[in-house]
Structure formats: structure tokens, C-alpha cells
Write an enzyme that holds these catalytic residues in place. Structure first.
Site: not given
Length: 229
Positions: A72, A141, A37, A39, A176, A12, A70, A41
Site C-alpha cells: 500500500m 479491498m 500476509h 501489509d 482484505d 495479517s 501487500h 504502508m
């Protein structure tokens, strides 16, 4: 992007040097990373803000393999095309992020990406029971999403249930949160094949000294491969 169930390590970049994203992506791939990866957010669905599609587009030329994005964020649907156009190979949305996850997965595939669905620790495996034929990846998760470096939450029973539900479908199980060489065997033995690791990969290394990345990736892979279900 072809399907196989071998163990894959997906560092990540949330744990990377933000001033050197392109070089960091190149370094982790050169040191053995299978996927990169990302992330994403939004400060709404989770209490932190990270990157957007512009960052993904900027690092895409530096990634030879799979860019695993990913999300979020909530809502998800208005941003799917932007992340697909930025070069995401996999786009994962949370089942908790909106009322129409089935439609979201359709939209992700329609945009040309592989479709992932993520489950928070408090969400049961059964939440995706009617989504499996629209799903290429299920992200379990093992922390509550929003921050890197959290303590691992054991979700072995959920992973085993998902592996049984998936059967022979070509669906990855990704983990993750809190993955390192001590927790990787737990999730691999339960049936997970894609392991996201942030600080456990990037600790001790840098763009100018990337060898520790390779050492860390190898340690996680060997720990998982030794028990993989």
C-alpha cells in the site's frame, strides 16, 4: 508456490505482536495458517506507516509457506526488487498507486515473484480487465486501506464479476478487510479463495498461548468452506 482454488487463510501480521514477529509467524503457521500476509504502508498512499523490506527479510526465515506482501505504497516500482530479494512469494500493488500498473506487474514477475493487483472499494472490477494474463492474484479491498480493524464493506458483486472475468485462468481472488467467521461466507460464496484476517485471527491468543489462533483460523475456514463457490 502451486496454484489451487481451495480456501486459504492468510493472517495479517499487522495485528500481531510487533515485538515478536518471528515467533508470531511460526505460531500462526503451526496453528493452520496457509499464508502469512504482510501489509506494507507508507504514510503517503495510505495514512499509516508499517513495515518495509528489512522487516520482510527478517521474518522470512520464520515462514515455511507463502509470504504474501501487500504494498500500500506509491510509487511501487522502485521497491519491487527489494521486496523480492527479501523473500516475498507474492507482491501485490494497487491499481490506483501509479499510472503504469501493467509495467509494475511485469516488473514483479520479472523479479521472480507472483504478481498481485489490488482494488480499493471504489475501483471497479473492470480496472483489471486487461491485466488478467499478467496477474496471479487480485486483492479485493473490503475496507478502505490504511488501518486494521475496520468494518467490512460488502464487495460481493465485484468478486462475482472478477470470478467471471478470470474464467479458467490460474488467478486467486483475495479479500482484505474485515474478514471474520461472519463475513468469510459472504466473500467465499462470491468466489474468493484467499482470506486475509488480522484481529479475527490474533484475538485472544499470544506467542505463549497460540491455541486461540488455531481456533480462530478453523472457524473462518469452516465458515468459508461451507459455501465456497
Amino acid at each position: 508456490m502451486t496454484f489451487d482454488r481451495s480456501i486459504k487463510i492468510a493472517p495479517s501480521i499487522l495485528a500481531a505482536d510487533f515485538a515478536n514477529f518471528g515467533a508470531e509467524c511460526e505460531a500462526i503457521e503451526a496453528q493452520g495458517a496457509d499464508w502469512v500476509h504482510v501489509d506494507v504502508m507508507d504514510g503517503h498512499f495510505v495514512p499509516n506507516i508499517s513495515f518495509g523490506p528489512t522487516t520482510c527479510a527478517a521474518i522470512r526465515p520464520h515462514i515455511k509457506g507463502v509470504m504474501d506482501v501487500h504494498l500500500m505504497i506509491a510509487p511501487v516500482d522502485p521497491y519491487i526488487d527489494a521486496f523480492a530479494n527479501a523473500g516475498a512469494d507474492v507482491i501485490t500493488a494497487h491499481v490506483e498507486a501509479g499510472p503504469h500498473i501493467h509495467r509494475t506487474l511485469q516488473a514483479i514477475r520479472g523479479a521472480g515473484a507472483k504478481a498481485g493487483v489490488a482494488l480499493n472499494p471504489g475501483t471497479p472490477a473492470e480496472a483489471v480487465a486487461h491485466l488478467l494474463d499478467l496477474t496471479d492474484l487480485i486483492c479485493v479491498m473490503t475496507v478502505n486501506p490504511g488501518f486494521g480493524g475496520q468494518k467490512f464493506i460488502d464487495m460481493s458483486d465485484k468478486i462475482k464479476t472478477l470470478r467471471s472475468m478470470i474464467g479458467d485462468r490460474p488467478v486467486h481472488i483475495e479479500i482484505d478487510g474485515g474478514v471474520d467467521s461472519s463475513t468469510a461466507p459472504i466473500v467465499a460464496q462470491a468466489g474468493a479463495d484467499v482470506l486475509v484476517a488480522g484481529s479475527a485471527v490474533f484475538k485472544g491468543g499470544s506467542v505463549s498461548d497460540p491455541a486461540p489462533y488455531g481456533t480462530n483460523i478453523k472457524a473462518i475456514r469452516e465458515a468459508a468452506a461451507g459455501v465456497y463457490a
